[in-house]
Motif scaffolding. Structure first.
Motif, PDB file in Angstrom:
ATOM      1  N   HIS A 253       0.865  -1.185   0.000  1.00 28.30           N
ATOM      2  CA  HIS A 253       0.000   0.000   0.000  1.00 28.30           C
ATOM      3  C   HIS A 253       0.899   1.231   0.000  1.00 28.30           C
ATOM      4  CE1 HIS A 253      -2.645  -3.126   1.660  1.00 28.30           C
ATOM      5  NE2 HIS A 253      -3.667  -2.380   1.271  1.00 28.30           N
ATOM      6  N   GLY A 254       0.703   2.079  -0.988  1.00 25.68           N
ATOM      7  CA  GLY A 254       1.461   3.330  -1.006  1.00 25.68           C
ATOM      8  C   GLY A 254       0.974   4.262   0.087  1.00 25.68           C
ATOM      9  N   ALA A 255       1.560   5.432   0.142  1.00 29.06           N
ATOM     10  CA  ALA A 255       1.113   6.425   1.107  1.00 29.06           C
ATOM     11  C   ALA A 255      -0.372   6.705   0.892  1.00 29.06           C
ATOM     12  CB  ALA A 255       1.919   7.711   0.956  1.00 29.06           C
ATOM     13  N   GLU A 256      -1.103   6.877   1.965  1.00 26.15           N
ATOM     14  CA  GLU A 256      -2.547   7.070   1.881  1.00 26.15           C
ATOM     15  C   GLU A 256      -2.876   8.467   1.358  1.00 26.15           C
ATOM     16  OE1 GLU A 256      -5.062   4.726   4.973  1.00 26.15           O
ATOM     17  OE2 GLU A 256      -3.391   5.627   6.039  1.00 26.15           O
ATOM     18  N   ILE A 257      -2.681   8.649   0.071  1.00 29.43           N
ATOM     19  CA  ILE A 257      -2.970   9.941  -0.548  1.00 29.43           C
ATOM     20  C   ILE A 257      -4.478  10.087  -0.664  1.00 29.43           C
ATOM     21  CG2 ILE A 257      -2.620  11.407  -2.556  1.00 29.43           C
ATOM     22  CD1 ILE A 257      -0.076  10.817  -0.941  1.00 29.43           C
ATOM     23  N   ASN A 258      -5.025  11.046   0.060  1.00 27.17           N
ATOM     24  CA  ASN A 258      -6.470  11.274   0.040  1.00 27.17           C
ATOM     25  C   ASN A 258      -6.884  12.288  -1.013  1.00 27.17           C
ATOM     26  OD1 ASN A 258      -5.818  11.260   3.447  1.00 27.17           O
ATOM     27  ND2 ASN A 258      -6.943   9.594   2.485  1.00 27.17           N
ATOM     28  N   LEU A 259      -5.923  13.118  -1.432  1.00 27.61           N
ATOM     29  CA  LEU A 259      -6.237  14.174  -2.396  1.00 27.61           C
ATOM     30  C   LEU A 259      -5.042  14.333  -3.323  1.00 27.61           C
ATOM     31  CD1 LEU A 259      -8.002  16.572  -3.386  1.00 27.61           C
ATOM     32  CD2 LEU A 259      -6.773  17.996  -1.732  1.00 27.61           C
ATOM     33  N   TYR A 260      -5.229  14.016  -4.593  1.00 28.91           N
ATOM     34  CA  TYR A 260      -4.143  14.152  -5.561  1.00 28.91           C
ATOM     35  C   TYR A 260      -4.123  15.581  -6.085  1.00 28.91           C
ATOM     36  CZ  TYR A 260      -1.211  13.321  -9.647  1.00 28.91           C
ATOM     37  OH  TYR A 260      -0.202  13.379 -10.586  1.00 28.91           O
ATOM     38  N   ALA A 261      -3.148  16.351  -5.620  1.00 34.34           N
ATOM     39  CA  ALA A 261      -3.002  17.752  -6.049  1.00 34.34           C
ATOM     40  C   ALA A 261      -1.513  18.036  -6.200  1.00 34.34           C
ATOM     41  CB  ALA A 261      -3.651  18.682  -5.038  1.00 34.34           C
ATOM     42  N   PRO A 262      -0.885  17.506  -7.258  1.00 37.76           N
ATOM     43  CA  PRO A 262       0.582  17.534  -7.353  1.00 37.76           C
ATOM     44  C   PRO A 262       1.189  18.924  -7.500  1.00 37.76           C
ATOM     45  CG  PRO A 262      -0.395  16.748  -9.407  1.00 37.76           C
ATOM     46  CD  PRO A 262      -1.502  16.820  -8.411  1.00 37.76           C
ATOM     47  N   TYR A 263       0.488  19.847  -8.142  1.00 35.47           N
ATOM     48  CA  TYR A 263       1.089  21.171  -8.337  1.00 35.47           C
ATOM     49  C   TYR A 263       1.239  21.915  -7.019  1.00 35.47           C
ATOM     50  CZ  TYR A 263       0.574  20.499 -13.368  1.00 35.47           C
ATOM     51  OH  TYR A 263       0.684  20.012 -14.661  1.00 35.47           O
ATOM     52  N   ILE A 264       0.239  21.842  -6.165  1.00 31.62           N
ATOM     53  CA  ILE A 264       0.328  22.537  -4.878  1.00 31.62           C
ATOM     54  C   ILE A 264       1.303  21.816  -3.960  1.00 31.62           C
ATOM     55  CG2 ILE A 264      -1.581  21.372  -3.701  1.00 31.62           C
ATOM     56  CD1 ILE A 264      -0.859  25.150  -3.584  1.00 31.62           C
ATOM     57  N   SER A 265       1.358  20.483  -4.021  1.00 31.48           N
ATOM     58  CA  SER A 265       2.311  19.768  -3.162  1.00 31.48           C
ATOM     59  C   SER A 265       3.743  20.073  -3.567  1.00 31.48           C
ATOM     60  CB  SER A 265       2.050  18.257  -3.205  1.00 31.48           C
ATOM     61  OG  SER A 265       2.288  17.723  -4.498  1.00 31.48           O
ATOM     62  N   GLU A 266       3.979  20.249  -4.848  1.00 30.56           N
ATOM     63  CA  GLU A 266       5.318  20.605  -5.304  1.00 30.56           C
ATOM     64  C   GLU A 266       5.680  22.012  -4.845  1.00 30.56           C
ATOM     65  OE1 GLU A 266       8.980  19.865  -7.248  1.00 30.56           O
ATOM     66  OE2 GLU A 266       7.341  18.589  -6.549  1.00 30.56           O
ATOM     67  N   MET A 267       4.716  22.919  -4.817  1.00 33.12           N
ATOM     68  CA  MET A 267       4.970  24.263  -4.300  1.00 33.12           C
ATOM     69  C   MET A 267       5.346  24.200  -2.822  1.00 33.12           C
ATOM     70  SD  MET A 267       1.844  26.337  -6.158  1.00 33.12           S
ATOM     71  CE  MET A 267       2.071  27.829  -5.189  1.00 33.12           C
ATOM     72  N   ALA A 268       4.650  23.367  -2.058  1.00 31.66           N
ATOM     73  CA  ALA A 268       4.940  23.226  -0.631  1.00 31.66           C
ATOM     74  C   ALA A 268       6.321  22.610  -0.423  1.00 31.66           C
ATOM     75  CB  ALA A 268       3.863  22.373   0.036  1.00 31.66           C
ATOM     76  N   ARG A 269       6.635  21.594  -1.212  1.00 30.16           N
ATOM     77  CA  ARG A 269       7.961  20.958  -1.094  1.00 30.16           C
ATOM     78  C   ARG A 269       9.057  21.962  -1.401  1.00 30.16           C
ATOM     79  NH1 ARG A 269      12.117  19.139  -3.847  1.00 30.16           N
ATOM     80  NH2 ARG A 269      11.270  20.143  -5.710  1.00 30.16           N
ATOM     81  N   ASP A 270       8.910  22.710  -2.487  1.00 29.78           N
ATOM     82  CA  ASP A 270       9.916  23.713  -2.850  1.00 29.78           C
ATOM     83  C   ASP A 270      10.110  24.731  -1.732  1.00 29.78           C
ATOM     84  OD1 ASP A 270      10.416  22.572  -5.296  1.00 29.78           O
ATOM     85  OD2 ASP A 270       9.127  23.929  -6.426  1.00 29.78           O
ATOM     86  N   TYR A 271       8.999  25.129  -1.116  1.00 24.55           N
ATOM     87  CA  TYR A 271       9.082  26.128  -0.050  1.00 24.55           C
ATOM     88  C   TYR A 271       9.937  25.621   1.110  1.00 24.55           C
ATOM     89  CZ  TYR A 271       7.678  29.183   3.782  1.00 24.55           C
ATOM     90  OH  TYR A 271       7.700  30.043   4.848  1.00 24.55           O
ATOM     91  N   LEU A 272       9.675  24.375   1.548  1.00 24.98           N
ATOM     92  CA  LEU A 272      10.409  23.860   2.703  1.00 24.98           C
ATOM     93  C   LEU A 272      11.856  23.554   2.365  1.00 24.98           C
ATOM     94  CD1 LEU A 272       9.937  23.269   5.677  1.00 24.98           C
ATOM     95  CD2 LEU A 272       9.516  20.887   5.070  1.00 24.98           C
ATOM     96  N   VAL A 273      12.115  23.054   1.158  1.00 27.44           N
ATOM     97  CA  VAL A 273      13.495  22.797   0.750  1.00 27.44           C
ATOM     98  C   VAL A 273      14.289  24.105   0.723  1.00 27.44           C
ATOM     99  CG1 VAL A 273      14.953  22.088  -1.192  1.00 27.44           C
ATOM    100  CG2 VAL A 273      13.034  20.656  -0.498  1.00 27.44           C
TER     101      VAL A 273
END
Length: 847
Positions: A253-273
């Protein structure tokens, strides 16, 4: 007695030697022993998780899968399974188990093999955090001394909690919490007894006893764990019998992704990195809660996808993807094997055409499912020629498909249909206009094929979406919604571009003097140019800058009035939010808070609020609006009900700057409602539509306002609009700016309300906005339109914009900022007056 004394002396000497050896060993390794007190504040490597504002998991970043759990949250039977397997005397010893050491030593002396390490759970914690797994005597000595020190520094529960969260359990799962999710897709408390036993058996051989890779060996290990639990009286014989007979149900079982929203998640990842560095971001266990509303995000994604498919299909079918056979059909297994080389894409699955009848086709999908596609799922597929040309509507399925072809098919929610991968791009973004929270963000049709975020990165020409801001500048200089502007060809060119620029209307029709509200609602180009001439180019550019557009993107010529600047959708929706919130420019944001691995908030948004900061001592007040003194009482209609000043925030709040007055924002919003609802009296032959009339039929609300936008040759199309609680912008175009969106001819197989002719903002971007806003606002009561203090409503003559005593279809009530309403009455039919409209120069009025 002599021999006995010698034995006693020998044993005593050996004991002394043993103590000396232990002391020597301790002092030998002491300089290399780490401080076990660091375990009190140990930071487990956990992945970065990104959530929606309502707690739906959007994405997870990081190599190690770990879900830290507190000791009290671990089911007692799972603890029993672990202890019975790994360290039955855990709560009795002080870090090392003498019985276990004696047993291991005996086996070593009798066999010469180190088959048992006799390591307690505390020793395994010591090894896991501070040592390696190499089997050497010096490592074992360090492990023993560290275990003793750990027992003094931590409680038994704390030690066991570290063990349960630290252990590697295969498939990138670290700790029992992650193992439960990876192998069974469950929370710990949902695990059954055999599943707990399976997990408890993994620490010693996470690869060899892996239930996914080696179910037989994993079953034997599980059953051995269960036997230990039975031996220790932690389960009954009946429980043991049932659990050992249970089938192995583990699967990945992969991570329990409840909402697929890759563009916003990439923005969040970039921010924290950018903020913390890549290693810390991926292992620090941070949880980022975005401002995204999961319900609205799903609606936005569906609206964008459906609209892109609709555009692509009305422009025609580009044909098969490949040919699998020509004369001799392949067997089913061979077809499926070839189809599996192509991955499913955005709801589309690869399929092979098995047979074609007159009005249907039979296909086989890559999953081995045979599907019959009926005529409604095929009849759209007339031949694609260019973006501007399509072939004739097909009459039979054989004109579209041939057996042996590989094609795409998808279920559109009603039936299966033939499909294809769209080439056009799109973006959609929504803001809460009161604080700038980004509620939806979809940066493209497919993140898998393009990570380019068109909401924040793509600068495209704005087209007529810019006109509300141009008219704002003109109204701040003196125009009103009733001002007449000449809708006539412009013969006085702007030469700032080096050539004679003479803008034209689209379509190329001219109606003479026309009220400003109608000019904005019908997006009349020459009126916008005359408005910018009235306000002055410099004033218009300064106004656009106030709305948040970059000065570097604003050309210093009159083409600005028709949308020549290139801007991002995020800039556009932020600017339109000013009208929705009463004139305040909020700062868009997408991160609400960031929590560390312990759930502590380390960063929290402090958004700009669209309201007036007021101390608690000030009481909210309202004031009366004086009626226009020079008018008869019957001319004053729907007097503006004064509204309380919008108060909000506290001493720590930040406030958005008010860049236009509340009154101007209200008037522009009123005009933008006419873009959707039109005006006039249809029964009297004076009715007219705004460019976005389709929105009135789909959204069916009167508290919405918006503006279409189309650039030259339809390379970019826009629709931006709002209601008091949500502002949304949609863009559609090709990533390759040289490509035109083109036009479509009427499809004889299409619906009566099909879209045809030239692509434009209302027809290309508008349907996505309409679908999204209809769903987003469903169930919410309409917000009544209440004019702010300082707005009056008077009856005007539609032809002249002056006061009217008539109450028929030739007049209507219009809003004005107090003091700007007309003071003259319209002339009677027999009177003549040439002074009925405003323009930049008298000689250019009717040319």
């Amino acid at each position: 007695m002599k021999w006995f004394k010698r034995i006693i002396i020998a044993l005593f000497s050996l004991a002394l030697l043993g103590i000396a050896a232990i002391a020597a060993a301790y002092f030998y390794v002491l300089p290399e022993l780490p401080d076990v007190n660091t375990l009190k504040t140990v930071k487990l490597q956990t992945p970065l998780r990104v959530y929606s504002s309502d707690g739906k998991l959007i994405s997870q970043f990081g190599e190690k899968r770990r879900i830290p759990v507190a000791f009290d949250d671990v089911p007692p039977q799972l603890i029993n399974a672990v202890l019975d397997t790994e360290d039955a005397r855990f709560f009795e010893h002080h870090g090392i188990d003498p019985i276990g050491i004696t047993r291991a030593a005996f086996i070593l002396l009798t066999t010469g093999k180190k088959s048992q390490g006799a390591s307690t759970i505390t020793q395994q914690v010591a090894r896991g955090f501070f040592l390696t797994r190499e089997k050497t005597y010096i490592r074992k000595i360090k492990e023993i001394f560290l275990a003793i020190k750990i027992e003094k520094a931590l409680s038994k529960e704390e030690i066991l909690e570290l063990y349960l969260n630290r252990s590697f359990l295969g498939n990138r799962a670290y700790g029992v919490g992650a193992a439960a999710q990876v192998y069974y897709g469950k929370e710990l408390e949902q695990l059954t007894l055999p599943e707990m036993a399976m997990i408890a058996g993994l620490p010693q051989a996470p690869s060899a006893a892996n239930p996914i890779r080696n179910p037989e060996r994993a079953t034997n290990r599980r059953n051995w764990v269960l036997s230990r639990m039975l031996e220790k009286n932690n389960i009954t014989q009946a429980q043991y019998a049932a659990a050992t007979q249970a089938p192995v149900t583990a699967k990945y079982h992969g991570a329990e992704i409840n909402l697929y929203a890759p563009y916003i998640s990439e923005m969040a990842r970039d921010y924290l990195v950018d903020k913390s560095g890549e290693e810390e971001a991926y292992t620090g266990g941070y949880n980022i809660y975005t401002s995204i509303d999961s319900r609205l995000q799903i609606y936005a994604q569906e609206a964008l996808r459906d609209n892109v498919y609709a555009y692509d299909e009305r422009h025609g079918y580009r044909g098969r993807t490949k040919v699998l056979w020509t004369d001799t059909p392949l067997d089913t297994d061979s077809i499926i094997a070839r189809l599996k080389k192509t991955n499913a894409f955005q709801g589309m699955v690869p399929a092979a055409v098995l047979s074609v009848d007159e009005l249907s086709a039979q296909v086989l999908t890559s999953e081995g499912e045979e599907i019959k596609i009926e005529w409604p799922g095929l009849n759209w597929a007339r031949k694609f020629i260019t973006n501007k040309r399509q072939g004739k509507a097909p009459k039979t399925a054989t004109q579209i498909l041939t057996p042996g072809e590989q094609v795409w098919v998808r279920n559109n929610g009603e039936f299966w249909q033939l499909s294809q991968i769209p080439k056009v791009s799109s973006a959609i973004v929504s803001l809460d206009p009161h604080d700038g929270a980004i509620r939806t963000l979809v940066g493209g049709f497919s993140f898998h094929t393009s990570q380019y975020n068109r909401v924040t990165q793509a600068k495209r020409q704005l087209g007529s979406n810019i006109k509300p801001f141009i008219y704002t500048a003109a109204m701040e200089k003196g125009y009103t919604l009733a001002t007449l502007i000449n809708n006539a060809p412009i013969n006085k060119p702007d030469t700032r571009q080096g050539t004679a620029w003479r803008p034209k209307n689209s379509p190329d029709r001219y109606t003479g003097p026309t009220r400003l509200k109608m000019g904005l609602a019908q997006s009349i180009n020459v009126m916008a140019v005359r408005a910018i001439r009235y306000a002055s180019l410099d004033t218009a550019i300064e106004t656009l800058i106030r709305f948040g557009f970059d000065p570097a993107d604003l050309p210093k010529n009159e083409s600005v009035a028709l949308g020549s600047p290139s801007v991002t959708p995020l800039q556009v929706v932020t600017a339109f939010s000013v009208f929705a919130n009463g004139g305040y420019k909020v700062e868009p944001y997408f991160i609400e808070r960031i929590e560390d691995a312990y759930g502590d908030v380390i960063e929290k948004s402090n958004p700009t609020l669209a309201c007036t900061p007021t101390p608690a001592a000030i009481i909210e007040e309202t004031s009366e609006v004086d009626p226009f003194a020079s008018m008869a009482d019957e001319l004053q209609a729907e007097p503006a009900t004064p509204q309380p000043i919008s108060l909000c925030g506290n001493s720590d709040s930040r406030y958005a700057p008010q860049i236009i007055s509340e009154q101007t924002a209200f008037l522009i919003t009123d005009a933008l409602k006419s873009v959707i609802w039109g005006g006039g009296n249809w029964s009297k032959g004076t009715g007219w539509n705004g460019t976005a009339w389709r929105a009135s039929r789909v959204v069916k609300r009167h508290d919405i306002a918006g503006k279409t936008g189309t650039t030259n040759e339809s390379r970019d199309t826009w629709f931006s609009g709002f209601n008091p609680s949500l502002a949304t912008t949609v863009w559609v175009g090709f990533d390759d700016h040289s490509q035109e969106l083109g036009r479509t001819s009427w499809n004889a197989n299409g619906a009566k309300d099909q879209i045809s002719a030239a692509e434009a903002g209302a027809k290309t971007a508008g349907p996505a906005w309409n679908e999204f806003m209809k769903n987003a606002l469903a169930g919410q009561p309409e917000v009544p339109s209440s004019p702010p203090d300082g707005i009056v409503s008077v009856r005007i003559d539609l032809a002249t914009g002056k006061l009217s005593r008539k109450t028929d279809h030739t007049s209507k009530f219009e809003y004005f900022i107090s003091g700007t309403e007309p003071t003259e009455f319209a002339p009677q039919a027999e009177e003549e007056s040439n002074d009925i409209f405003i323009d930049e120069s008298p000689e250019d009025l009717f040319q």
